[in-house]
Motif scaffolding. Structure first.
Motif, mmCIF file in Angstrom:
data_model
loop_
_atom_site.group_PDB
_atom_site.id
_atom_site.type_symbol
_atom_site.label_atom_id
_atom_site.label_comp_id
_atom_site.label_asym_id
_atom_site.label_seq_id
_atom_site.Cartn_x
_atom_site.Cartn_y
_atom_site.Cartn_z
ATOM 1 N N ALA A 2 0.852 -1.193 0.000
ATOM 2 C CA ALA A 2 0.000 0.000 0.000
ATOM 3 C C ALA A 2 0.883 1.237 0.000
ATOM 4 O O ALA A 2 2.073 1.158 0.250
ATOM 5 C CB ALA A 2 -0.913 0.019 1.214
ATOM 6 N N ARG A 11 -10.214 5.735 -8.523
ATOM 7 C CA ARG A 11 -11.396 4.874 -8.442
ATOM 8 C C ARG A 11 -11.980 4.598 -9.817
ATOM 9 O O ARG A 11 -12.385 3.469 -10.100
ATOM 10 C CB ARG A 11 -12.442 5.507 -7.530
ATOM 11 C CG ARG A 11 -12.056 5.441 -6.069
ATOM 12 C CD ARG A 11 -13.086 6.082 -5.189
ATOM 13 N NE ARG A 11 -12.727 5.957 -3.785
ATOM 14 C CZ ARG A 11 -13.311 6.632 -2.819
ATOM 15 N NH1 ARG A 11 -14.304 7.460 -3.091
ATOM 16 N NH2 ARG A 11 -12.927 6.490 -1.579
ATOM 17 N N THR A 26 -0.564 0.195 -6.543
ATOM 18 C CA THR A 26 -0.884 -0.276 -5.197
ATOM 19 C C THR A 26 -2.056 0.516 -4.632
ATOM 20 O O THR A 26 -2.306 1.641 -5.044
ATOM 21 C CB THR A 26 0.324 -0.112 -4.259
ATOM 22 O OG1 THR A 26 0.656 1.275 -4.186
ATOM 23 C CG2 THR A 26 1.512 -0.898 -4.739
ATOM 24 N N PRO A 27 -2.777 -0.067 -3.671
ATOM 25 C CA PRO A 27 -3.837 0.694 -3.012
ATOM 26 C C PRO A 27 -3.254 1.965 -2.388
ATOM 27 O O PRO A 27 -2.137 1.956 -1.877
ATOM 28 C CB PRO A 27 -4.352 -0.265 -1.931
ATOM 29 C CG PRO A 27 -3.984 -1.620 -2.433
ATOM 30 C CD PRO A 27 -2.692 -1.437 -3.184
ATOM 31 N N GLY A 81 -10.087 2.002 -11.390
ATOM 32 C CA GLY A 81 -10.192 0.681 -10.779
ATOM 33 C C GLY A 81 -9.134 0.409 -9.722
ATOM 34 O O GLY A 81 -9.053 -0.701 -9.210
ATOM 35 N N THR A 82 -8.334 1.394 -9.371
ATOM 36 C CA THR A 82 -7.333 1.240 -8.322
ATOM 37 C C THR A 82 -7.984 1.562 -6.985
ATOM 38 O O THR A 82 -8.706 2.550 -6.862
ATOM 39 C CB THR A 82 -6.139 2.193 -8.553
ATOM 40 O OG1 THR A 82 -5.558 1.891 -9.814
ATOM 41 C CG2 THR A 82 -5.086 2.030 -7.475
ATOM 42 N N LYS A 83 -7.739 0.725 -5.996
ATOM 43 C CA LYS A 83 -8.330 0.947 -4.682
ATOM 44 C C LYS A 83 -7.732 2.210 -4.068
ATOM 45 O O LYS A 83 -6.523 2.346 -3.943
ATOM 46 C CB LYS A 83 -8.076 -0.248 -3.773
ATOM 47 C CG LYS A 83 -8.777 -0.154 -2.455
ATOM 48 C CD LYS A 83 -8.599 -1.411 -1.643
ATOM 49 C CE LYS A 83 -9.332 -1.262 -0.320
ATOM 50 N NZ LYS A 83 -9.147 -2.449 0.507
ATOM 51 N N ALA A 84 -8.593 3.148 -3.693
ATOM 52 C CA ALA A 84 -8.156 4.396 -3.077
ATOM 53 C C ALA A 84 -9.136 4.782 -1.986
ATOM 54 O O ALA A 84 -10.342 4.706 -2.177
ATOM 55 C CB ALA A 84 -8.075 5.516 -4.112
ATOM 56 N N THR A 85 -8.607 5.155 -0.834
ATOM 57 C CA THR A 85 -9.440 5.631 0.261
ATOM 58 C C THR A 85 -8.967 7.014 0.660
ATOM 59 O O THR A 85 -7.816 7.384 0.446
ATOM 60 C CB THR A 85 -9.356 4.694 1.487
ATOM 61 O OG1 THR A 85 -8.005 4.603 1.911
ATOM 62 C CG2 THR A 85 -9.885 3.321 1.163
ATOM 63 N N MET A 105 -3.941 5.298 0.219
ATOM 64 C CA MET A 105 -4.729 6.010 1.206
ATOM 65 C C MET A 105 -4.311 7.475 1.141
ATOM 66 O O MET A 105 -3.132 7.797 1.268
ATOM 67 C CB MET A 105 -4.496 5.491 2.621
ATOM 68 C CG MET A 105 -5.344 6.241 3.639
ATOM 69 S SD MET A 105 -5.289 5.562 5.299
ATOM 70 C CE MET A 105 -3.720 6.178 5.851
#
Length: 124
Positions: free
Chosen positions: A25, A110, A84-85, A113-117, A87
């Motif tokens: 991450a 997003r 990578t995801p 399609g990449t995980k992002a918070t 944050m």
């Protein structure tokens, strides 16, 4: 489980650290997504300091030639390289980097399609 090694002494070598931590991450703390937009949005008290560092190394959007080069180097134009995801952490009261910079990056990731918070900013 991801355990942060603050001392940096893994004992397994650089290759191991890069495989485990780099691929797990990433964290973006008050990151800039658009270089030219960042400079344009700076408060007046910061502008005099930009001439000695930012304009020298990144560019001055007031110069059309330099401004034309800035989008290609901006993170928002390079989201396809983020694997990578991610944050994204950003304070709501940050005077130098507006919250829209972080929101723009998270949305672009997003869509791709990449995980992002994103952390929930609090206004004080």
């Amino acid at each position: 489980m991801l355990q942060v090694n603050l001392r940096g002494s893994t004992g397994y070598g650089k290759a191991f650290t890069r495989a485990v931590f780099a691929a797990a991450a990433a964290v973006d703390v008050v990151g800039i997504s658009d270089l030219a937009n960042f400079v344009r949005g700076q408060p007046d008290f910061v502008r005099p300091m930009l001439a000695y560092n930012w304009f020298t190394y990144v560019g001055d959007p007031a110069d059309p030639e330099q401004e034309a080069d800035m989008p290609a180097r901006s993170p928002i134009s390079r989201v396809d390289r983020i694997r990578t995801p991610l944050m994204v952490v950003h304070g709501a009261n940050d005077a130098r980097v507006v919250l829209a910079e972080s929101d723009q990056l998270v949305e672009a990731l997003r869509v791709r399609g990449t995980k992002a918070t994103r952390s929930r900013p609090r206004r004080t």
